[in-house]
Design a protein around this motif. Sequence first.
Motif, PDB file in Angstrom:
ATOM      1  N   LEU A  69       0.869  -1.167   0.000  1.00 43.02           N
ATOM      2  CA  LEU A  69       0.000   0.000   0.000  1.00 43.02           C
ATOM      3  C   LEU A  69       0.913   1.226   0.000  1.00 43.02           C
ATOM      4  O   LEU A  69       1.692   1.410   0.928  1.00 43.02           O
ATOM      5  N   VAL A  70       0.848   2.010  -1.072  1.00 45.07           N
ATOM      6  CA  VAL A  70       1.684   3.197  -1.243  1.00 45.07           C
ATOM      7  C   VAL A  70       0.830   4.424  -0.942  1.00 45.07           C
ATOM      8  O   VAL A  70      -0.307   4.529  -1.413  1.00 45.07           O
ATOM      9  N   TYR A  71       1.387   5.347  -0.165  1.00 45.06           N
ATOM     10  CA  TYR A  71       0.630   6.538   0.216  1.00 45.06           C
ATOM     11  C   TYR A  71       1.570   7.718   0.413  1.00 45.06           C
ATOM     12  O   TYR A  71       2.782   7.566   0.490  1.00 45.06           O
ATOM     13  N   TYR A  72       0.969   8.882   0.489  1.00 44.64           N
ATOM     14  CA  TYR A  72       1.709  10.080   0.864  1.00 44.64           C
ATOM     15  C   TYR A  72       0.780  11.015   1.608  1.00 44.64           C
ATOM     16  O   TYR A  72      -0.437  10.821   1.627  1.00 44.64           O
ATOM     17  N   PHE A  73       1.371  12.001   2.246  1.00 44.94           N
ATOM     18  CA  PHE A  73       0.608  12.934   3.061  1.00 44.94           C
ATOM     19  C   PHE A  73       0.262  14.189   2.272  1.00 44.94           C
ATOM     20  O   PHE A  73       1.064  14.667   1.473  1.00 44.94           O
ATOM     21  N   LEU A  74      -0.934  14.684   2.497  1.00 45.98           N
ATOM     22  CA  LEU A  74      -1.370  15.991   2.018  1.00 45.98           C
ATOM     23  C   LEU A  74      -1.368  16.876   3.253  1.00 45.98           C
ATOM     24  O   LEU A  74      -2.291  16.812   4.070  1.00 45.98           O
ATOM     25  N   PRO A  75      -0.303  17.672   3.445  1.00 44.84           N
ATOM     26  CA  PRO A  75      -0.130  18.349   4.737  1.00 44.84           C
ATOM     27  C   PRO A  75      -1.085  19.501   4.989  1.00 44.84           C
ATOM     28  O   PRO A  75      -1.355  19.827   6.140  1.00 44.84           O
ATOM     29  N   TYR A  76      -1.609  20.114   3.966  1.00 40.27           N
ATOM     30  CA  TYR A  76      -2.399  21.325   4.162  1.00 40.27           C
ATOM     31  C   TYR A  76      -3.823  21.092   3.680  1.00 40.27           C
ATOM     32  O   TYR A  76      -4.055  20.813   2.507  1.00 40.27           O
ATOM     33  N   THR A  77      -4.777  21.184   4.593  1.00 39.81           N
ATOM     34  CA  THR A  77      -6.188  21.025   4.236  1.00 39.81           C
ATOM     35  C   THR A  77      -7.001  22.119   4.926  1.00 39.81           C
ATOM     36  O   THR A  77      -6.514  22.800   5.823  1.00 39.81           O
ATOM     37  N   SER A  83      -4.093  15.055   5.531  1.00 45.40           N
ATOM     38  CA  SER A  83      -4.827  13.903   5.014  1.00 45.40           C
ATOM     39  C   SER A  83      -3.802  12.938   4.449  1.00 45.40           C
ATOM     40  O   SER A  83      -2.655  13.312   4.203  1.00 45.40           O
ATOM     41  N   ILE A  84      -4.220  11.727   4.240  1.00 45.48           N
ATOM     42  CA  ILE A  84      -3.384  10.755   3.539  1.00 45.48           C
ATOM     43  C   ILE A  84      -4.027  10.500   2.193  1.00 45.48           C
ATOM     44  O   ILE A  84      -5.247  10.358   2.094  1.00 45.48           O
ATOM     45  N   TYR A  85      -3.195  10.432   1.157  1.00 48.13           N
ATOM     46  CA  TYR A  85      -3.653  10.025  -0.164  1.00 48.13           C
ATOM     47  C   TYR A  85      -3.065   8.649  -0.445  1.00 48.13           C
ATOM     48  O   TYR A  85      -1.838   8.478  -0.451  1.00 48.13           O
ATOM     49  N   MET A  86      -3.940   7.667  -0.627  1.00 46.28           N
ATOM     50  CA  MET A  86      -3.494   6.325  -0.964  1.00 46.28           C
ATOM     51  C   MET A  86      -3.338   6.249  -2.481  1.00 46.28           C
ATOM     52  O   MET A  86      -4.304   6.420  -3.223  1.00 46.28           O
ATOM     53  N   LYS A  87      -2.135   6.008  -2.926  1.00 49.68           N
ATOM     54  CA  LYS A  87      -1.845   5.957  -4.355  1.00 49.68           C
ATOM     55  C   LYS A  87      -2.038   4.558  -4.921  1.00 49.68           C
ATOM     56  O   LYS A  87      -2.553   4.394  -6.020  1.00 49.68           O
ATOM     57  N   GLU A  88      -1.578   3.548  -4.190  1.00 52.53           N
ATOM     58  CA  GLU A  88      -1.649   2.185  -4.719  1.00 52.53           C
ATOM     59  C   GLU A  88      -1.925   1.189  -3.604  1.00 52.53           C
ATOM     60  O   GLU A  88      -1.322   1.263  -2.539  1.00 52.53           O
ATOM     61  N   LEU A  89      -2.823   0.274  -3.883  1.00 54.18           N
ATOM     62  CA  LEU A  89      -3.054  -0.884  -3.029  1.00 54.18           C
ATOM     63  C   LEU A  89      -3.067  -2.085  -3.956  1.00 54.18           C
ATOM     64  O   LEU A  89      -3.848  -2.121  -4.912  1.00 54.18           O
ATOM     65  N   ASN A 116      -2.552  12.389  13.097  1.00 55.15           N
ATOM     66  CA  ASN A 116      -3.596  13.395  13.260  1.00 55.15           C
ATOM     67  C   ASN A 116      -4.261  13.782  11.934  1.00 55.15           C
ATOM     68  O   ASN A 116      -4.617  14.932  11.707  1.00 55.15           O
ATOM     69  N   CYS A 117      -4.392  12.810  11.042  1.00 53.03           N
ATOM     70  CA  CYS A 117      -5.016  13.070   9.741  1.00 53.03           C
ATOM     71  C   CYS A 117      -6.536  13.067   9.882  1.00 53.03           C
ATOM     72  O   CYS A 117      -7.097  12.328  10.691  1.00 53.03           O
ATOM     73  N   SER A 118      -7.173  13.889   9.064  1.00 52.03           N
ATOM     74  CA  SER A 118      -8.628  13.975   9.112  1.00 52.03           C
ATOM     75  C   SER A 118      -9.299  12.944   8.208  1.00 52.03           C
ATOM     76  O   SER A 118     -10.448  12.591   8.433  1.00 52.03           O
ATOM     77  N   GLN A 119      -8.581  12.473   7.179  1.00 49.87           N
ATOM     78  CA  GLN A 119      -9.194  11.524   6.247  1.00 49.87           C
ATOM     79  C   GLN A 119      -8.137  10.850   5.385  1.00 49.87           C
ATOM     80  O   GLN A 119      -6.990  11.283   5.334  1.00 49.87           O
ATOM     81  N   ILE A 120      -8.577   9.791   4.697  1.00 49.39           N
ATOM     82  CA  ILE A 120      -7.776   9.091   3.708  1.00 49.39           C
ATOM     83  C   ILE A 120      -8.547   9.197   2.401  1.00 49.39           C
ATOM     84  O   ILE A 120      -9.754   8.936   2.365  1.00 49.39           O
ATOM     85  N   LYS A 121      -7.862   9.579   1.343  1.00 50.68           N
ATOM     86  CA  LYS A 121      -8.485   9.735   0.031  1.00 50.68           C
ATOM     87  C   LYS A 121      -7.815   8.803  -0.972  1.00 50.68           C
ATOM     88  O   LYS A 121      -6.642   8.464  -0.824  1.00 50.68           O
ATOM     89  N   TRP A 122      -8.544   8.415  -2.007  1.00 50.08           N
ATOM     90  CA  TRP A 122      -7.973   7.631  -3.096  1.00 50.08           C
ATOM     91  C   TRP A 122      -8.942   7.627  -4.257  1.00 50.08           C
ATOM     92  O   TRP A 122     -10.073   8.083  -4.129  1.00 50.08           O
ATOM     93  N   THR A 123      -8.481   7.117  -5.381  1.00 50.34           N
ATOM     94  CA  THR A 123      -9.346   6.962  -6.547  1.00 50.34           C
ATOM     95  C   THR A 123      -9.417   5.480  -6.900  1.00 50.34           C
ATOM     96  O   THR A 123      -8.515   4.707  -6.580  1.00 50.34           O
ATOM     97  N   VAL A 124     -10.504   5.114  -7.563  1.00 53.37           N
ATOM     98  CA  VAL A 124     -10.715   3.751  -8.026  1.00 53.37           C
ATOM     99  C   VAL A 124     -11.194   3.837  -9.468  1.00 53.37           C
ATOM    100  O   VAL A 124     -12.046   4.669  -9.794  1.00 53.37           O
ATOM    101  N   ALA A 125     -10.645   2.985 -10.320  1.00 56.11           N
ATOM    102  CA  ALA A 125     -11.091   2.956 -11.712  1.00 56.11           C
ATOM    103  C   ALA A 125     -12.573   2.598 -11.764  1.00 56.11           C
ATOM    104  O   ALA A 125     -13.027   1.711 -11.027  1.00 56.11           O
ATOM    105  N   PRO A 126     -13.338   3.273 -12.615  1.00 60.06           N
ATOM    106  CA  PRO A 126     -14.783   3.009 -12.655  1.00 60.06           C
ATOM    107  C   PRO A 126     -15.128   1.571 -13.069  1.00 60.06           C
ATOM    108  O   PRO A 126     -16.189   1.072 -12.719  1.00 60.06           O
TER     109      PRO A 126
END
Length: 153
Positions: A69-77, A83-89, A116-126
């Motif tokens: 599971l690859v991710y990175y942080f979005l520091p400013y919201t 927030s965390i953005y999940m790039k790959e699972l 202390n992240c408020s959410q995790i975001k990601w995209t999924v192919a339709p």
Amino acid sequence: MSTDSIIRKAIESDSEKLWVLMEQLAIFEKYIDSFVITPEIIKESGFRKSQPDFYCLVAEDKGEIAGMLVYYFLPYTAENKPSIYMKELYVDENYRGQKIGEQLMDALKNEAQKNNCSQIKWTVAPWNDAGQRFYQRLGAKENKDWLHYEWKV
């Protein structure tokens, strides 16, 4: 997943196996024609930089990397919390159906809470119905408030 399996943060020596899984994901998600990642890029970008470009969790089973599971942080919201953005699972085909994806997602949720992240975001192919069902089973909700755009430069 056997009782010897663990979820842990990836280390530099995992780079070759991570590359194999990333390549398999690129084939599965139909972007292999634009896939330029190499094991050396993974080592440099994820492990050798003082501020890595990404972070990675792995599921290890008897010395083998079963999933990542690859991710990175979005520091400013707007919430003034990262927030965390999940790039790959991705879970190796030989290990599917053993709750590895769920364990990786749980570990990511713990990482978000620790930071202390408020959410995790990601995209999924339709077209990825199985992926959508998996995320819905975890309690994730599709965000229909925003459209996903990209701008190639």
